[in-house]
Scaffold this motif. Structure first.
Motif, mmCIF file in Angstrom:
data_model
loop_
_atom_site.group_PDB
_atom_site.id
_atom_site.type_symbol
_atom_site.label_atom_id
_atom_site.label_comp_id
_atom_site.label_asym_id
_atom_site.label_seq_id
_atom_site.Cartn_x
_atom_site.Cartn_y
_atom_site.Cartn_z
ATOM 1 N N THR A 1 0.722 -1.183 0.207
ATOM 2 C CA THR A 1 -0.091 -0.088 -0.033
ATOM 3 C C THR A 1 0.897 1.159 -0.035
ATOM 4 O O THR A 1 1.837 1.313 0.706
ATOM 5 N N LEU B 1 -3.633 3.916 9.021
ATOM 6 C CA LEU B 1 -3.435 2.201 8.873
ATOM 7 C C LEU B 1 -4.809 1.938 9.272
ATOM 8 O O LEU B 1 -5.379 0.936 8.740
ATOM 9 N N SER C 1 -7.055 2.579 6.291
ATOM 10 C CA SER C 1 -6.946 1.738 5.106
ATOM 11 C C SER C 1 -6.756 0.475 5.522
ATOM 12 O O SER C 1 -6.779 -0.631 4.371
ATOM 13 N N VAL D 1 -4.626 -1.631 6.842
ATOM 14 C CA VAL D 1 -3.456 -2.153 6.348
ATOM 15 C C VAL D 1 -2.233 -2.345 7.404
ATOM 16 O O VAL D 1 -2.532 -1.701 8.539
ATOM 17 N N THR E 1 3.217 -1.108 4.304
ATOM 18 C CA THR E 1 2.857 0.354 3.884
ATOM 19 C C THR E 1 4.072 1.280 3.683
ATOM 20 O O THR E 1 5.111 1.356 4.310
ATOM 21 N N TRP F 1 7.022 2.385 8.933
ATOM 22 C CA TRP F 1 6.686 2.389 7.546
ATOM 23 C C TRP F 1 8.013 2.092 6.769
ATOM 24 O O TRP F 1 9.085 2.306 7.235
#
Length: 225
Positions: free
Chosen positions: A4, A159, A162, A164, A169, A187
């Motif tokens: 992502t 996070l 979305s 994820v 990410t 990340w």
């Protein structure tokens, strides 16, 4: 492995100095210096408000930075001129590499989101003006958290929204403070070094990689498959 990408908006997808055209009509050759200081103070004010837990929306930071810039540079603008500049800030142009890069990543089935300090209505206006709707899966604003990047809470908010994990990410941003915030949050991050004269901060958190433009992203992510 699914990936992502969270794209920063101002300075990464959208050119915050696109307002220079309007400024040139008011200030002539002083437009560039005015735009640079305006942007600097806009970000500084967002940092201050995040640290103080004294949130007001990004538009407030932008307007207060505009007022300060006028004072600092001893420039008198009418209230009508200031309102026109604020309106222009919701119609900023996308960089030339934005749409091609997002389209290429979409072809690779990479989930791309916009992730910004901007307020939802202003981001919608920007995306409509720049014809960016449909290029990302959605737009996630920090406004729901009532803070600004690089507050760790805003990366956690992304996070959640979305759905994820941090490990999957990637942040893509031209702003070093944003890259540092994302890396500190666990990340991966790509720094878009649009200006080769800009140096990255000498902190313990560094970009996962550095690219000179968004057009290099598709090839880079192809190497990670």
């Amino acid at each position: 492995m699914s990936k992502t990408i969270a794209f920063d908006v101002y300075g990464t997808l959208i050119n915050p100095h696109g307002v220079v055209r309007e400024l040139e009509g008011l200030l002539g050759q002083r437009a560039g210096a005015f735009s640079a200081l305006w942007r600097q103070k806009q970000l500084e004010y967002s940092f201050r408000r995040g640290l103080m837990d004294a949130y007001s929306g990004f538009a407030v930071c932008t307007r207060q930075a505009l007022d300060f810039t006028c004072l600092e540079l001893a420039i008198k603008l009418s209230e009508a001129d200031k309102e026109a500049l604020m309106a222009a800030y919701t119609r900023l142009p996308a960089y030339d590499d934005t749409v091609p890069a997002l389209s290429a990543l979409k072809q690779q089935d990479i989930a791309c989101w916009a992730f910004s300090n901007g307020e939802p209505d202003d981001l919608e206006s920007l995306f409509a003006h720049a014809d960016l709707h449909g290029t990302v899966k959605g737009i996630i604003s920090v406004d729901a958290v009532k803070s600004f990047k690089p507050d760790p809470r805003v990366y956690e908010h992304f996070l959640r929204e979305s759905a994820v994990d941090a490990a999957d990410t990637w942040l893509v941003s031209s702003n070093p403070f944003d890259i540092i915030g994302a890396r500190a949050a666990g990340w991966e991050a790509v720094w878009i070094q649009r200006d080769p004269t800009i140096q990255f901060d000498c902190w313990e958190w560094q970009p996962s990689t550095t690219l000179s433009s968004l057009s290099e992203l598709s090839a880079y992510f192809s190497t990670l498959e």
